[in-house]
Every structure is written in structure tokens, then in C-alpha cells.
Design an enzyme around this catalytic site. Structure first.
Site, short mmCIF file in Angstrom:
data_model
loop_
_atom_site.label_atom_id
_atom_site.label_comp_id
_atom_site.label_asym_id
_atom_site.label_seq_id
_atom_site.Cartn_x
_atom_site.Cartn_y
_atom_site.Cartn_z
N ASP A 209 65.33 32.82 56.10
CA ASP A 209 66.31 31.74 56.01
C ASP A 209 65.61 30.41 55.72
O ASP A 209 64.54 30.12 56.26
CB ASP A 209 67.07 31.65 57.34
CG ASP A 209 68.13 30.57 57.32
OD1 ASP A 209 69.13 30.73 56.61
OD2 ASP A 209 67.94 29.55 58.03
N GLU A 251 50.93 45.70 55.53
CA GLU A 251 50.48 46.69 56.52
C GLU A 251 51.56 47.75 56.77
O GLU A 251 51.26 48.92 56.99
CB GLU A 251 50.16 46.01 57.85
CG GLU A 251 48.90 45.19 57.89
CD GLU A 251 48.71 44.60 59.26
OE1 GLU A 251 49.01 45.29 60.26
OE2 GLU A 251 48.29 43.43 59.35
#
Length: 534
Positions: A209, A251
């Protein structure tokens, strides 16, 4: 349960159709008038049948809900109105079983004033370490009675609030949403931990956001119109933040979509470099009016912006912050002004619906990914909310001149003949549903071959086939004034008539899908789109 969609590859996000869920208004599982995670879990077969690849949830975290959940009190706790962390984990798992990924919403610019950090900052007093996590400043003026600077709000109203000990704190949105100071290492560590928390629970991605607002210029200088650099939008320090985030996402195989809207195409593209965000929302397309020339320029500009960094474009017609497409496209000026919305602006819903159907086929045929806001597949119009029921802070901070965003957040109609249209509530939902919404209910549209829902289901099924849709090149075809025509891979042709008169179609062998019937001479009527095979 509907058939499980075919899983996407590791770069699924480049051509995915992502469905936006506003949890309070999707489905109510416990009957209390507010949508919740139990409601979403019960409707996963619907989403699977619709044919979406992922679901993006607006914030479901612990929150006072002053700004629809974008005032987060605790990122590791689900708000009790929506459920529990265990339910969220079940939802993520069950969605995966349906072939649907989950994207969560992170709000890094600010937290709720009920967040433990801010409560500690208020209690600790001026010049304390606790206040260093936010932007606390002494005021200007002889007695510190004036705000520290003149920054404009992202909502209407002031951006500084004074606390009893005399200091002021910054909030680019409401006073209940104090801005964090991203120059503090603890702020960065906390958000990196939050990302890991949700990736470890199986989410596929994160929507960021207000992604261009986090960093502020040192010293918080006054804002000067037209003077660069801006004091709090698009600071260079942001890129280091997002590089550290990208390393975490890599990851876990997660992806990011940023809420980034900048007028400078080169600076916009920086956020989409290979070591930063994967995608960013395309607000220029969303705000573009129903005009062939302007839409073509917007499409060209969007693809040109993304090409240097080889990022896919995103296409969206509506979200939880803007007037619904059917209503917007039915107005004389069908564009959208993010600065304000007007009460009672007339809309021709019949015209708006035709255009929204055509826009759906246009959007789904463009290169890249597509975001679909809940209820758009039903052709819902903007709802008129009685003054006494409006909850959006934009309305109140504007002094009542802006109706706010509640009209696009009304609970969905699922069953025409059930109380509250099958939303699931035993009492009236948190926002009132219009009296004529039975016609838009899922069960009624499912039984109607030419309904908006049937159009979306068919279009998404065709798009999932991969025959010329999704990521990749496109080529414009010669077309009459007011007509957009382009070709995709494997010969797919999309034609959209935005003119006043029926348009001839280019040579073709097969009509795959149209947003409305062709005329008696095989031409494409106005406000109609067609997918063709040569």
C-alpha cells in the site's frame, strides 16, 4: 467443488488474473453482518469456477477499522471481526487446493494509533526513543501552536496532530494512522519480519500500500508546488528498502505488487527493476475515460514504461477506492478523478454495462496480468449510501463534500431470494444493500447465459487456455476511428468498438467470444468487443 485450475509456472504473476477480496463485504460466515474468512472459505468453489489464479485480500489484521483496515494495530493477528490466524492459515491452504494463490496487503507507511509502538510513544514523551519510530516534531510559531510543515494530506484535512505535551506527529492520511519513520532501523527490521511471517504461512505475494510514500526528505521541508524533488513521494531511499524486501521474497518464491502512481515513466520503471518489485498497479488505465484514442495512448504508454525493465503490465478497471466501472462508464465523463468523487452524478447504467462488458474483454486480451475487484464480474453499479450510514473517513475529512468510497464496498449479493441476498448475515450487513440487487445475484446470473458473470467465466476459461493471451507482444491493426483492434500470439484478434456506428470486423475464421451480439450484417455494434481467430 469446481475443477481445480491448472497450476501456473514460477512466473505465474506475469499473466495471472488476480481477484481482489474486500473481506468485510465478500461473504459472512458467522451471520454478524460483517464478511469474514469463514465466508471466503465457503466461497472458494465460486472463485475456482470463476477461473482466477490468485486472490488479493485487503487488510485482515487487527484494526480499529477507522480506514477499512488500512490502520493496522497488529500484523500478526487477524481482526476478530474476520476470524483467527488459524483460519487464515486454513484459508491459504484450502485456496491452494483449489489452485488459487493468496496475496496479502501490507501497509508500511503508517500504523494504527492503537498500535503498541504508537501507544508507547505517546506515553514516553518528547525526545524519547519510542518517538523516534514516528515523525514527532515541535510545532512552529511562538508557542509551537502551528504544524511543523505545510504538507498536504492524501485525504482531505490536516497532516499533523498535536498531542497534550505539545509535540505534533505526522499522518499523511487520518490522525488515527501515524506515519512511521523509515530512517529508523527498527522500522525496517519489523517489516522484514512481518514479510517472513506471512511468507512462512504460505502466501504467494504481497501488495504494498502507498508504496511510494514511505521515505521522507530529511528535515521534513515544506511542500512547494511544482518544485522537485517532492518531500515525501518517490524518495530515492525507497529502492534500498525494496531491494531488501525482494531478497526476502526470493527466498520464499513470493511476489510483490506495488501501489505506485508516478507521472514520470522512467522513475516509475525503477521500482520494477529485476531486484525490486515484480509488478505495480496501472492507475493510468484505471482512470482513463471510455475513449478509443486515449485508451490506445494509455496502453502504449503502459507497455513502453514496462519494456525497459522487462516487467509485465497490470490492468485493472476498478478497486475498493474508486467508483464501480458500470457507473463510471455510464457517465458523460467516464474517467476517474482520484482527488474527489461527486454526489449524485447521473449515470446511464445500460450504457455503462455495455461498456463494462466490452472493457472486460479488452482488459483480458492485453499483455500482462489482470486484477478483478469483487463484484465487477457481477456488473454491480456504485451503490448510493444514505448519509447516516457512510463510514469512509474521506467523507468526513472533506466536510461532507466527498461521498467517500463506501458505494463500491457494499456486501455482495449471492442469492436473489434469500435475506440480504445470501450474504450470510442474520442482521443487516455493515453497509446497506440496494433494494434492486436481486438482479445481480450470483445464483440468478449463473442461470443466465448472457449475464455479466457468464461472460467473465467464459472469458477467463478461454484466457486460461493460453492460446494467445497473457504475457507477450501485441500488434495494433488498422481500424476505423473509434475502434481499437490488435492481434496477439497465435493469431488472437481483439476488436473493441468505442465509436457511435457499427464497425466492420477484420477478416476472421471464427468468433471466439463477444461482449454482445453482432448486428444483422455481422458488424460490431458500438460499445462492444469481440475475440476472433483468423
Amino acid at each position: 467443488m469446481a475443477a481445480v485450475p491448472t497450476p501456473r509456472t514460477d512466473d505465474w504473476w506475469r499473466d495471472a488474473v488476480i481477484y481482489q477480496v474486500y473481506p468485510r463485504s465478500f461473504a459472512d460466515g458467522d451471520g454478524d453482518g460483517t464478511g469474514d474468512l469463514a465466508g471466503v472459505r465457503s466461497r472458494l468453489p465460486y472463485l475456482a469456477e470463476l477461473g482466477v489464479d490468485a486472490v488479493w485480500f485487503t487488510p485482515w489484521y487487527l484494526s480499529p477499522l477507522v480506514d477499512g483496515g488500512y490502520d493496522v494495530a497488529d500484523y500478526r493477528t487477524i481482526d476478530p471481526a474476520f476470524g483467527t490466524i488459524e483460519e487464515a492459515e486454513k484459508l491459504i491452504s484450502e485456496a491452494a487446493e483449489c489452485g488459487i494463490r493468496v496475496i496479502v496487503d501490507i501497509v508500511p507507511n503508517h500504523v494504527s494509533d492503537q498500535h503498541a509502538w504508537f501507544q508507547a510513544a505517546l506515553a514516553a514523551g518528547p525526545r524519547s526513543p519510542e518517538r523516534e519510530l514516528f515523525h514527532f516534531r515541535p510545532g512552529r510559531g511562538e508557542h509551537g501552536e502551528l504544524p511543523p510543515n505545510n504538507w498536504p494530506s492524501q485525504f482531505s484535512g490536516a497532516t499533523w496532530t498535536r498531542v497534550p505535551d505539545g509535540e505534533w506527529y505526522l499522518h499523511l492520511f487520518t490522525p488515527e494512522q501515524p506515519d512511521l519513520d523509515w530512517s529508523h532501523p527498527a522500522v525496517r527490521r519489523e517489516h522484514e519480519d512481518v514479510l517472513r511471517f506471512w511468507f512462512e504461512r504460505g502466501v504467494a505475494g504481497v501488495r504494498i500500500d502507498s508504496a511510494a510514500l514511505l521515505a521522507k526528505r530529511a528535515g521534513l521541508p515544506d511542500f512547494e508546488e511544482g518544485v522537485d524533488p517532492h518531500p515525501y513521494i518517490d524518495q530515492d531511499e525507497l529502492h534500498d528498502i525494496y531491494r531488501s524486501w525482494r531478497a526476502i521474497a526470493d527466498e520464499y518464491g513470493g511476489v510483490f505488487v506495488g501501489e505506485v502512481w508516478l507521472p514520470d515513466a522512467e522513475r516509475f520503471a525503477r521500482y520494477l527493476r529485476p531486484d525490486e518489485l515484480h509488478t505495480a498497479f496501472n492507475f493510468n488505465f484505471l482512470s482513463c475515460p471510455w475513449d478509443a484514442g486515449r485508451l490506445r495512448r494509455t496502453i502504449d504508454d503502459t507497455l513502453a514504461e514496462h519494456a525497459p525493465v522487462e516487467a509485465p503490465a497490470t490492468w485493472v478497471l476498478c478497486n475498493h477506492d474508486v467508483t464501480r466501472t458500470v457507473t463510471r462508464y455510464g457517465r458523460a465523463d467516464s474517467g476517474f478523478d482520484f482527488a474527489a468523487k461527486a454526489f449524485g452524478t447521473p449515470s446511464d447504467l445500460a450504457s455503462g454495462t455495455r461498456r463494462a462488458r466490452a472493457a472486460a474483454l479488452l482488459t483480458l486480451a492485453l499483455p500482462g496480468s489482470v486484477y478483478l475487484y469483487q463484484g465487477e464480474e457481477l456488473g454491480l453499479p456504485e451503490a448510493d449510501i444514505p448519509l447516516g450510514r457512510i463510514q469512509d473517513p474521506m467523507h468526513f475529512r472533506s466536510g461532507g463534500t466527498d461521498p467517500g468510497r463506501d458505494g463500491c464496498r457494499v456486501p455482495l449479493p449471492w442469492a436473489a431470494d434469500l435475506p440480504h441476498y445470501g450474504f450470510g448475515s442474520d442482521t443487516e450487513p455493515w453497509l446497506p444493500q440496494p433494494d434492486d440487487w436481486a438482479q445481480y445475484a450470483v445464483d440468478r446470473q449463473s442461470a443466465t447465459p448472457d449475464s455479466m458473470l457468464s461472460l467473465y467465466r467464459t472469458a477467463l476459461q478461454l484466457r486460461r487456455s493460453g492460446a494467445g493471451f497473457g504475457d507477450g507482444p501485441m500488434t495494433w491493426l488498422p481500424a476505423a476511428d473509434g475502434v481499437l483492434a490488435f492481434t496477439r500470439a497465435q493469431g488472437l484478434i481483439c476488436v473493441v468498438n468505442l465509436g457511435d456506428e457499427p464497425a466492420d470486423l477484420p477478416p476472421y475464421e471464427q468468433v471466439i467470444l463477444t461482449s454482445g451480439p453482432l448486428d444483422g450484417q455481422g458488424r460490431l455494434p458500438r460499445d462492444t468487443a469481440a475475440w476472433l481467430r483468423p
